[in-house]
Design an enzyme around this catalytic site. Structure first.
Site, PDB file in Angstrom:
ATOM      1  N   GLY A 177     -29.337  45.215  -3.430  1.00  0.00           N
ATOM      2  CA  GLY A 177     -28.095  45.888  -3.372  1.00  0.00           C
ATOM      3  C   GLY A 177     -27.187  46.123  -4.702  1.00  0.00           C
ATOM      4  O   GLY A 177     -27.844  46.107  -5.831  1.00  0.00           O
ATOM      5  N   THR A 178     -26.090  46.035  -4.546  1.00  0.00           N
ATOM      6  CA  THR A 178     -25.109  46.159  -5.713  1.00  0.00           C
ATOM      7  C   THR A 178     -25.266  45.124  -6.635  1.00  0.00           C
ATOM      8  O   THR A 178     -25.592  45.376  -7.762  1.00  0.00           O
ATOM      9  CB  THR A 178     -23.503  45.962  -5.128  1.00  0.00           C
ATOM     10  N   CYS A 179     -25.367  43.813  -6.080  1.00  0.00           N
ATOM     11  CA  CYS A 179     -25.320  42.590  -7.027  1.00  0.00           C
ATOM     12  C   CYS A 179     -26.521  42.725  -7.827  1.00  0.00           C
ATOM     13  O   CYS A 179     -26.348  42.431  -9.104  1.00  0.00           O
ATOM     14  CB  CYS A 179     -25.238  41.345  -6.222  1.00  0.00           C
ATOM     15  N   GLY A 193      -7.846  49.947 -15.073  1.00  0.00           N
ATOM     16  CA  GLY A 193      -7.885  48.998 -13.995  1.00  0.00           C
ATOM     17  C   GLY A 193      -8.284  47.647 -14.936  1.00  0.00           C
ATOM     18  O   GLY A 193      -9.518  47.700 -15.635  1.00  0.00           O
ATOM     19  N   GLY A 218      -8.823  44.400 -13.772  1.00  0.00           N
ATOM     20  CA  GLY A 218      -9.309  43.481 -13.095  1.00  0.00           C
ATOM     21  C   GLY A 218     -10.710  42.825 -13.271  1.00  0.00           C
ATOM     22  O   GLY A 218     -10.837  43.003 -14.558  1.00  0.00           O
ATOM     23  N   VAL A 219     -11.169  41.942 -12.554  1.00  0.00           N
ATOM     24  CA  VAL A 219     -12.385  41.578 -12.998  1.00  0.00           C
ATOM     25  C   VAL A 219     -13.551  42.135 -13.628  1.00  0.00           C
ATOM     26  O   VAL A 219     -14.058  42.181 -14.922  1.00  0.00           O
ATOM     27  CB  VAL A 219     -13.094  40.695 -11.971  1.00  0.00           C
ATOM     28  N   GLU A 227      -3.521  48.873 -17.298  1.00  0.00           N
ATOM     29  CA  GLU A 227      -3.626  47.970 -15.999  1.00  0.00           C
ATOM     30  C   GLU A 227      -1.955  48.497 -15.582  1.00  0.00           C
ATOM     31  O   GLU A 227      -1.124  48.304 -16.081  1.00  0.00           O
ATOM     32  CB  GLU A 227      -3.596  46.613 -16.379  1.00  0.00           C
ATOM     33  N   SER A 249     -12.054  51.457 -13.073  1.00  0.00           N
ATOM     34  CA  SER A 249     -12.436  50.358 -12.428  1.00  0.00           C
ATOM     35  C   SER A 249     -11.229  49.710 -11.600  1.00  0.00           C
ATOM     36  O   SER A 249     -10.441  48.921 -12.036  1.00  0.00           O
ATOM     37  CB  SER A 249     -12.902  49.256 -13.274  1.00  0.00           C
ATOM     38  N   HIS A 309     -20.873  12.196 -22.076  1.00  0.00           N
ATOM     39  CA  HIS A 309     -20.415  12.570 -23.581  1.00  0.00           C
ATOM     40  C   HIS A 309     -21.571  12.777 -24.554  1.00  0.00           C
ATOM     41  O   HIS A 309     -22.310  12.253 -24.511  1.00  0.00           O
ATOM     42  CB  HIS A 309     -19.483  11.392 -24.138  1.00  0.00           C
TER      43      HIS A 309
HETATM   44  C1  FAD Z   1     -19.968  45.862 -11.819  1.00  0.00           C
HETATM   45  C2  FAD Z   1     -19.962  44.610 -10.888  1.00  0.00           C
HETATM   46  C3  FAD Z   1     -20.240  43.297 -11.149  1.00  0.00           C
HETATM   47  C4  FAD Z   1     -20.177  42.304 -10.290  1.00  0.00           C
HETATM   48  N1  FAD Z   1     -20.296  41.133 -10.644  1.00  0.00           N
HETATM   49  C5  FAD Z   1     -20.403  40.050  -9.704  1.00  0.00           C
HETATM   50  C6  FAD Z   1     -20.607  38.743 -10.200  1.00  0.00           C
HETATM   51  O1  FAD Z   1     -20.910  38.399 -11.583  1.00  0.00           O
HETATM   52  N2  FAD Z   1     -20.317  37.699  -9.308  1.00  0.00           N
HETATM   53  C7  FAD Z   1     -20.277  37.822  -8.042  1.00  0.00           C
HETATM   54  O2  FAD Z   1     -20.429  37.265  -7.111  1.00  0.00           O
HETATM   55  N3  FAD Z   1     -20.188  39.258  -7.588  1.00  0.00           N
HETATM   56  C8  FAD Z   1     -20.266  40.346  -8.452  1.00  0.00           C
HETATM   57  N4  FAD Z   1     -19.841  41.499  -7.817  1.00  0.00           N
HETATM   58  C9  FAD Z   1     -19.982  41.906  -6.416  1.00  0.00           C
HETATM   59  C10 FAD Z   1     -21.196  41.785  -5.818  1.00  0.00           C
HETATM   60  O3  FAD Z   1     -21.912  42.696  -6.172  1.00  0.00           O
HETATM   61  C11 FAD Z   1     -20.592  42.188  -4.368  1.00  0.00           C
HETATM   62  O4  FAD Z   1     -19.813  41.266  -3.848  1.00  0.00           O
HETATM   63  C12 FAD Z   1     -21.939  41.814  -3.524  1.00  0.00           C
HETATM   64  O5  FAD Z   1     -23.171  42.699  -3.849  1.00  0.00           O
HETATM   65  C13 FAD Z   1     -21.790  42.215  -2.007  1.00  0.00           C
HETATM   66  O6  FAD Z   1     -22.795  42.018  -1.303  1.00  0.00           O
HETATM   67  P1  FAD Z   1     -23.229  42.831   0.085  1.00  0.00           P
HETATM   68  O7  FAD Z   1     -24.695  42.542   0.688  1.00  0.00           O
HETATM   69  O8  FAD Z   1     -22.046  42.781   0.972  1.00  0.00           O
HETATM   70  O9  FAD Z   1     -23.193  44.373  -0.298  1.00  0.00           O
HETATM   71  P2  FAD Z   1     -24.088  45.385  -1.422  1.00  0.00           P
HETATM   72  O10 FAD Z   1     -24.732  44.294  -2.420  1.00  0.00           O
HETATM   73  O11 FAD Z   1     -23.366  46.273  -1.727  1.00  0.00           O
HETATM   74  O12 FAD Z   1     -25.395  45.708  -0.292  1.00  0.00           O
HETATM   75  C14 FAD Z   1     -25.323  46.702   0.727  1.00  0.00           C
HETATM   76  C15 FAD Z   1     -26.538  47.493   0.813  1.00  0.00           C
HETATM   77  O13 FAD Z   1     -26.345  48.004   1.917  1.00  0.00           O
HETATM   78  C16 FAD Z   1     -27.032  49.236   1.679  1.00  0.00           C
HETATM   79  N5  FAD Z   1     -26.809  50.319   2.597  1.00  0.00           N
HETATM   80  C17 FAD Z   1     -25.550  50.902   2.758  1.00  0.00           C
HETATM   81  N6  FAD Z   1     -25.106  51.577   3.749  1.00  0.00           N
HETATM   82  C18 FAD Z   1     -26.557  51.626   4.453  1.00  0.00           C
HETATM   83  C19 FAD Z   1     -26.936  52.360   5.568  1.00  0.00           C
HETATM   84  N7  FAD Z   1     -26.364  53.045   6.351  1.00  0.00           N
HETATM   85  N8  FAD Z   1     -28.384  52.326   5.869  1.00  0.00           N
HETATM   86  C20 FAD Z   1     -28.971  51.296   5.288  1.00  0.00           C
HETATM   87  N9  FAD Z   1     -28.599  50.667   4.158  1.00  0.00           N
HETATM   88  C21 FAD Z   1     -27.346  51.030   3.865  1.00  0.00           C
HETATM   89  C22 FAD Z   1     -26.859  49.667   0.226  1.00  0.00           C
HETATM   90  O14 FAD Z   1     -27.854  50.640  -0.165  1.00  0.00           O
HETATM   91  C23 FAD Z   1     -26.784  48.422  -0.497  1.00  0.00           C
HETATM   92  O15 FAD Z   1     -28.064  47.942  -0.842  1.00  0.00           O
HETATM   93  C24 FAD Z   1     -20.021  42.576  -8.937  1.00  0.00           C
HETATM   94  C25 FAD Z   1     -19.893  43.885  -8.352  1.00  0.00           C
HETATM   95  C26 FAD Z   1     -19.672  45.069  -9.713  1.00  0.00           C
HETATM   96  C27 FAD Z   1     -19.765  46.332  -9.105  1.00  0.00           C
END
Ligand code: FAD
Length: 473
Positions: free
Chosen positions: A40-42, A188, A190-191, A211, A277, A452
């Site tokens: 996914g996103t992470c 933005g 933020g983080v 911001e 962002s 230390h």
């Molecule tokens: C640039 C950036 C940097 C980040 N850095 C960090 C970090 O350093 N540390 C941290 O803890 N978090 C970080 N995050 C946040 C983190 O990525 C998310 O909090 C995390 O990925 C959430 O996990 P999730 O499983 O809820 O969703 P996601 O990882 O978004 O996964 C959701 C999945 O569902 C799938 N999906 C969606 N709808 C459907 C559907 N209808 N059918 C089938 N599949 C579907 C998508 O394709 C995706 O693969 C960052 C985010 C971004 C954008």
């Protein structure tokens, strides 16, 4: 005939795939429906690729500063193709790892778009899920006893500010840049905005952050946010705070120009590219919520403390339920949800005990309440603060800016919040998380012997500083 599962997970991101592993350990028959890529996103657009780029940026800056350590280097230069290749390789390696974990757990992965069709638990096929395939193959139907919605989130923009992916980018687009722009406006602070500001300034890009709030990193303790801002400013980042960006003023050509209102004044800003962002919205549309009684509030799915929606057999976790949108939060929510389905009696997560981290240079990390939040909640607080410049290992590292700040309850001695800014604090924060989980007091943290010379000594010193008993300051 439709295949039956104990659990079908919509979305194979960090939350979804970790939940699947736990469910398989508990003996459930599990399937994941993923429209994109496991991880996914992470893994593909967030934590991992952004940290890989940040690391290259840090190495580039440190190489330029190497003479301070007695290491002479000649005109270091950046090969951005190599930077991207390294990032992609790390992502590929971890992606293969997740695929392997799915095989090991005998978890079926359906590569398609999932949608909930079944109306409720009272239906003969509760929560039936259809899987639609991008290549036009006939839909598959699967029938789960339980459903876990883990569909995550996507970048959002300001109303009227459309992202075209090239000139005006989301963080997804920015990660795919083939070349670096000479200058960028980051809307933005933020983080995500701050991490990109830190990375791009280290890569030599001229960065301006606009911001809306009067503080960058608005959810962090003010002292921490100010320290991050101070250090980034020193490296060339311009911050404009209290700036309301006016999308109607956007002009695009070779460059981008946009105006922002700041108090009475309106200023315009120009750069080669723009990164937006301003937060992330939950993926709740078109997943069949309308076929259920699931409640959605402010765009996020509503659940109880064990992540059950109004349909007791449909759970939701991760970014799609809002709150702390972090990978480790999503995965732990997934574990709690699955254990609840299996009647394992899990403990509900305490969000005040969960660390959040910012991987800019300097890094920042926190767990629990900021001083302001604690005061607003009615606590009478006492605060201990200790600087990295009094920590030997920080001087050895050549990174001695920053501090640790501990907020405690004056009446009960409870730790309310621990806030850090400086070298490697995203690793140091775990001790603070453990201290919060174990309900430790600053006294206990201060009397924990830290080796230390280590950066971790700062945690003990800051805890002792709550009573003014720090040793080296
Ligand atoms: C640039 C950036 C940097 C980040 N850095 C960090 C970090 O350093 N540390 C941290 O803890 N978090 C970080 N995050 C946040 C983190 O990525 C998310 O909090 C995390 O990925 C959430 O996990 P999730 O499983 O809820 O969703 P996601 O990882 O978004 O996964 C959701 C999945 O569902 C799938 N999906 C969606 N709808 C459907 C559907 N209808 N059918 C089938 N599949 C579907 C998508 O394709 C995706 O693969 C960052 C985010 C971004 C954008």
């Amino acid at each position: 005939m439709a295949k039956e599962y104990d659990l079908v997970i919509l979305g194979g991101g960090t939350g979804g795939y970790v939940a699947a592993i736990r469910a398989s350990q508990l003996g459930m028959q599990v399937a994941i429906v993923e429209k994109g890529e496991l991880g996914g996103t992470c893994l593909h657009r967030g934590c991992i690729p952004s940290k890989a780029l940040l690391r290259s940026a840090e190495v580039f800056r440190q190489t330029k500063e190497a003479a301070e350590y007695g290491v002479e280097t000649k005109d270091p230069s950046l090969n951005f193709n190599k930077v991207q290749e390294r990032k992609n390789k790390i992502v590929d390696t971890l992606h293969k790892g997740v695929q392997g974990l799915m095989k090991k757990g005998k978890i079926d992965v359906f590569q398609g778009y999932g949608r909930i069709l079944g109306p409720s638990i009272f239906s003969p096929m509760p929560g039936t899920i259809s899987i639609e395939y991008a290549n036009g193959d006939e839909n598959t139907m699967i029938v789960p006893k339980n459903v876990l919605i883990a569909t995550g989130s996507k970048p959002k923009s300001l109303p009227g500010l459309e992202m075209d992916g090239k000139l005006i980018m989301s963080s997804d687009d920015a990660l795919k840049m083939e070349t670096l722009p000479a200058s960028i406006l980051i809307v933005g602070g933020g983080v995500i905005g701050v991490e990109w500001a830190s990375m791009l300034t280290d890569f030599g890009v001229d960065v301006t952050v606009l911001e809306y709030a009067e503080q960058i990193l608005p959810t962090e303790d003010k002292a921490i946010a100010l320290e991050v801002e101070k250090q980034l400013k020193k490296r060339g980042v311009t911050f404009v705070k209290g700036a309301k960006v006016l999308p109607d003023s956007l002009e695009t050509g070779d460059n981008i120009t946009i105006s922002a209102e700041k108090g009475e004044a309106v200023e315009s800003y120009t750069a080669e590219k723009m990164l937006v962002s301003v937060g992330r919205e939950a993926n709740t549309t078109n997943i069949g919520i309308e076929n259920t009684d699931i409640a959605v509030e402010k765009g996020f799915i509503k659940t109880n403390a064990f992540y059950q929606t109004k349909e007791s057999h449909i759970y939701a976790i991760g970014d799609v339920i809002g709150g702390m949108q972090l990978a480790h939060v999503a995965s732990h929510e997934g574990i709690v949800a699955v254990e609840h389905m299996a009647d394992e009696n899990p403990l509900a997560l305490e969000y005040d005990n969960i660390p959040s981290c910012i991987y800019s240079s300097p890094e920042a990390a926190s767990v629990g309440l900021s001083e302001k939040q604690a005061t607003e909640k009615g606590y009478e607080v006492k605060v201990g603060k200790f600087p990295f410049k009094a920590i030997g290992k920080a001087l050895v590292h050549g990174e001695s800016e920053g501090f640790v700040k501990i907020v405690a309850d004056k009446k009960t001695e409870d730790l309310l919040g621990i806030h850090m800014v400086g070298p490697h604090v995203t690793d140091l924060i775990s001790e603070a998380g453990l201290a919060k989980v174990l309900d430790a007091t600053p006294w206990e943290l201060g009397h924990t012997v830290h080796p230390h010379p280590t950066l971790s000594e700062i945690v003990g010193e800051a805890a002792l500083a709550v009573e003014g008993k720090q040793i080296h300051g």
